[in-house]
Enzyme design. Sequence first.
Site, PDB file in Angstrom:
ATOM      1  N   THR A 194      -7.634   2.950  10.100  1.00  0.00           N
ATOM      2  CA  THR A 194      -7.734   3.697  11.359  1.00  0.00           C
ATOM      3  C   THR A 194      -8.766   3.084  12.319  1.00  0.00           C
ATOM      4  O   THR A 194      -8.513   2.983  13.529  1.00  0.00           O
ATOM      5  CB  THR A 194      -8.087   5.176  11.071  1.00  0.00           C
ATOM      6  OG1 THR A 194      -7.076   5.708  10.208  1.00  0.00           O
ATOM      7  CG2 THR A 194      -8.135   5.999  12.336  1.00  0.00           C
ATOM      8  N   ASP A 248       2.142   5.269  -5.485  1.00  0.00           N
ATOM      9  CA  ASP A 248       1.508   6.512  -5.061  1.00  0.00           C
ATOM     10  C   ASP A 248       2.400   7.689  -5.443  1.00  0.00           C
ATOM     11  O   ASP A 248       3.292   8.091  -4.700  1.00  0.00           O
ATOM     12  CB  ASP A 248       1.240   6.494  -3.559  1.00  0.00           C
ATOM     13  CG  ASP A 248       0.519   7.759  -3.126  1.00  0.00           C
ATOM     14  OD1 ASP A 248       0.275   8.624  -3.996  1.00  0.00           O
ATOM     15  OD2 ASP A 248       0.209   7.887  -1.931  1.00  0.00           O
ATOM     16  N   HIS A 267      -9.516   4.992  -0.811  1.00  0.00           N
ATOM     17  CA  HIS A 267      -8.645   5.102   0.369  1.00  0.00           C
ATOM     18  C   HIS A 267      -9.383   5.915   1.410  1.00  0.00           C
ATOM     19  O   HIS A 267     -10.242   6.727   1.082  1.00  0.00           O
ATOM     20  CB  HIS A 267      -7.345   5.807  -0.015  1.00  0.00           C
ATOM     21  CG  HIS A 267      -6.399   4.908  -0.748  1.00  0.00           C
ATOM     22  ND1 HIS A 267      -5.215   4.471  -0.210  1.00  0.00           N
ATOM     23  CD2 HIS A 267      -6.495   4.330  -1.967  1.00  0.00           C
ATOM     24  CE1 HIS A 267      -4.611   3.674  -1.078  1.00  0.00           C
ATOM     25  NE2 HIS A 267      -5.372   3.576  -2.150  1.00  0.00           N
ATOM     26  N   GLY A 289     -11.150   4.602   4.156  1.00  0.00           N
ATOM     27  CA  GLY A 289     -12.460   3.980   4.408  1.00  0.00           C
ATOM     28  C   GLY A 289     -13.041   4.322   5.773  1.00  0.00           C
ATOM     29  O   GLY A 289     -14.266   4.395   5.945  1.00  0.00           O
ATOM     30  N   ASP A 294       0.844  -1.192   0.000  1.00  0.00           N
ATOM     31  CA  ASP A 294       0.000   0.000   0.000  1.00  0.00           C
ATOM     32  C   ASP A 294       0.890   1.258   0.000  1.00  0.00           C
ATOM     33  O   ASP A 294       1.884   1.313   0.743  1.00  0.00           O
ATOM     34  CB  ASP A 294      -0.874  -0.048   1.275  1.00  0.00           C
ATOM     35  CG  ASP A 294      -1.987   0.977   1.269  1.00  0.00           C
ATOM     36  OD1 ASP A 294      -2.322   1.493   0.187  1.00  0.00           O
ATOM     37  OD2 ASP A 294      -2.534   1.245   2.363  1.00  0.00           O
ATOM     38  N   HIS A 295       0.534   2.246  -0.819  1.00  0.00           N
ATOM     39  CA  HIS A 295       1.269   3.518  -0.875  1.00  0.00           C
ATOM     40  C   HIS A 295       2.774   3.344  -1.056  1.00  0.00           C
ATOM     41  O   HIS A 295       3.573   3.939  -0.331  1.00  0.00           O
ATOM     42  CB  HIS A 295       1.016   4.351   0.399  1.00  0.00           C
ATOM     43  CG  HIS A 295      -0.383   4.858   0.495  1.00  0.00           C
ATOM     44  ND1 HIS A 295      -0.870   5.872  -0.289  1.00  0.00           N
ATOM     45  CD2 HIS A 295      -1.413   4.463   1.281  1.00  0.00           C
ATOM     46  CE1 HIS A 295      -2.137   6.084   0.009  1.00  0.00           C
ATOM     47  NE2 HIS A 295      -2.500   5.244   0.949  1.00  0.00           N
ATOM     48  N   ASN A 342      -9.760   0.514   1.184  1.00  0.00           N
ATOM     49  CA  ASN A 342      -8.628   0.507   2.109  1.00  0.00           C
ATOM     50  C   ASN A 342      -9.094   0.978   3.474  1.00  0.00           C
ATOM     51  O   ASN A 342      -9.765   2.020   3.579  1.00  0.00           O
ATOM     52  CB  ASN A 342      -7.532   1.441   1.599  1.00  0.00           C
ATOM     53  CG  ASN A 342      -6.770   0.838   0.449  1.00  0.00           C
ATOM     54  OD1 ASN A 342      -7.287   0.005  -0.280  1.00  0.00           O
ATOM     55  ND2 ASN A 342      -5.539   1.256   0.298  1.00  0.00           N
TER      56      ASN A 342
HETATM   57  P1  13P Z   1      -8.219   4.881   6.893  1.00  0.00           P
HETATM   58  O1  13P Z   1      -7.114   4.764   7.876  1.00  0.00           O
HETATM   59  O2  13P Z   1      -8.889   6.213   6.886  1.00  0.00           O
HETATM   60  O3  13P Z   1      -9.222   3.742   7.056  1.00  0.00           O
HETATM   61  O4  13P Z   1      -7.586   4.723   5.442  1.00  0.00           O
HETATM   62  C1  13P Z   1      -6.795   3.605   5.162  1.00  0.00           C
HETATM   63  C2  13P Z   1      -6.142   3.715   3.833  1.00  0.00           C
HETATM   64  O5  13P Z   1      -6.634   4.380   2.937  1.00  0.00           O
HETATM   65  C3  13P Z   1      -4.883   2.995   3.619  1.00  0.00           C
HETATM   66  O6  13P Z   1      -4.351   3.163   2.356  1.00  0.00           O
END
Ligand code: 13P
Length: 392
Positions: free
Chosen positions: A234, A104, A209, A211, A82-83, A231
């Site tokens: 948090t 990214d 992203h 979510g 991711d990223h 994604n």
């Molecule tokens: P959140 O932490 O807002 O759920 O986003 C996660 C994310 O987009 C990881 O790439």
Amino acid sequence: MPLVAMKDMLDHAYRHRYAVGAFDLVSLDFLDAIVQAAEQSRAPVILSLAESHFDYFDFELAMPAVEAAARRASVPVAIHLDHGHSLESAVRGINLGCNGVMVDASHYPLDENIARSRKVVDMAHGCGVPVEGELGYIPGVEGEDAERHPGEIRYTTVEEARRYVEETGVDFLAVSIGTVHGRMRGEPKLDFDRLAEIDRALGIPLVIHGGTGLTDNQFRRLIEHGVTKINYYTALSDAAARRIAENGEQGVNSGYTGWVAGVRNAIATEVERCIRLWGSADRADAVLAKASPWDPVEHLIVYNVKGLDEAGVQAMMAEGRRVLSKIPGVREVFTGQAVKEDASYRYTWLVRFCHPAVIDSYRDHPEHVAFADRYFRPVASERISIDYRQVR
Ligand code: 13P
């Protein structure tokens, strides 16, 4: 078997209008919890590792556990970087076992985003690995209050999206339509019309992203308009932290394991809630029937050497391990020497590729060609070379 090709997984979701959760993990508790929730709800799932989290765990150390969890799962699993911020990040992710990567470069101007993304796509496709690109800008930091990182949202436009996808060849597109990474106060305003237009124009799986903090209804509408990968981090991190705080309030005094007791279940409960809401529950068998298994290929050479003493052979092998292991798609370089003195062939190279596509891209890679022509072929005319796939 259940480590499967991510493109097949997301194509199935796109065709059937549901979304697969890409849950970022930062510890073994997260890994266990995500797989447990996917098993419990019979859902395909993506184990996601964000480069921005590599300060919190050792990526190289974590990947064997992530891969083991994926391979022993009975539901389809993909492993995603991711990223990833650079070409080098993407190569590292693939060589450590990711079978999907995100590039990214969305904070660069469009032309530069396209150029950087294109390089990652060329490399990753040579390894059979699909690529997610991002267009527009989604502010915020996973795991933190969105208000603390208030950068301007830059919305994805349809025209730019069309050009970006055409010129880069990305397989999935992360779009910016109003979400932010991290913890939010209030309900974010999402531009569903824009999303619908992008979906109609592109016809490829779209990614959201940030979510965390979206409402059930917002998730449903995102999925209606082509969002196939969500994604999410948090909210899982907060569920884990709440559980630890509760353990504290209950006066645990049994050390680390006492403090983190129940964290896994707290994360799994939130993952399962998302899986059910996003429509991926009970899809595991249908995806397994369609998706190719993600199995390595072994490139094996047995050989004899003429014109080098033993120290020279050892030096050649060391150089080979150093150079060849950096080629995209190479999971491992194993150099060997026959156990018995009278073996017909005295030495081996065993190079493990992540995917059959690497057979060609490795053969033609300039570092491989240079090593083979300069060090190996001149001394190893007596050799047998074969590429094997696993037979079950
Ligand atoms: P959140 O932490 O807002 O759920 O986003 C996660 C994310 O987009 C990881 O790439």
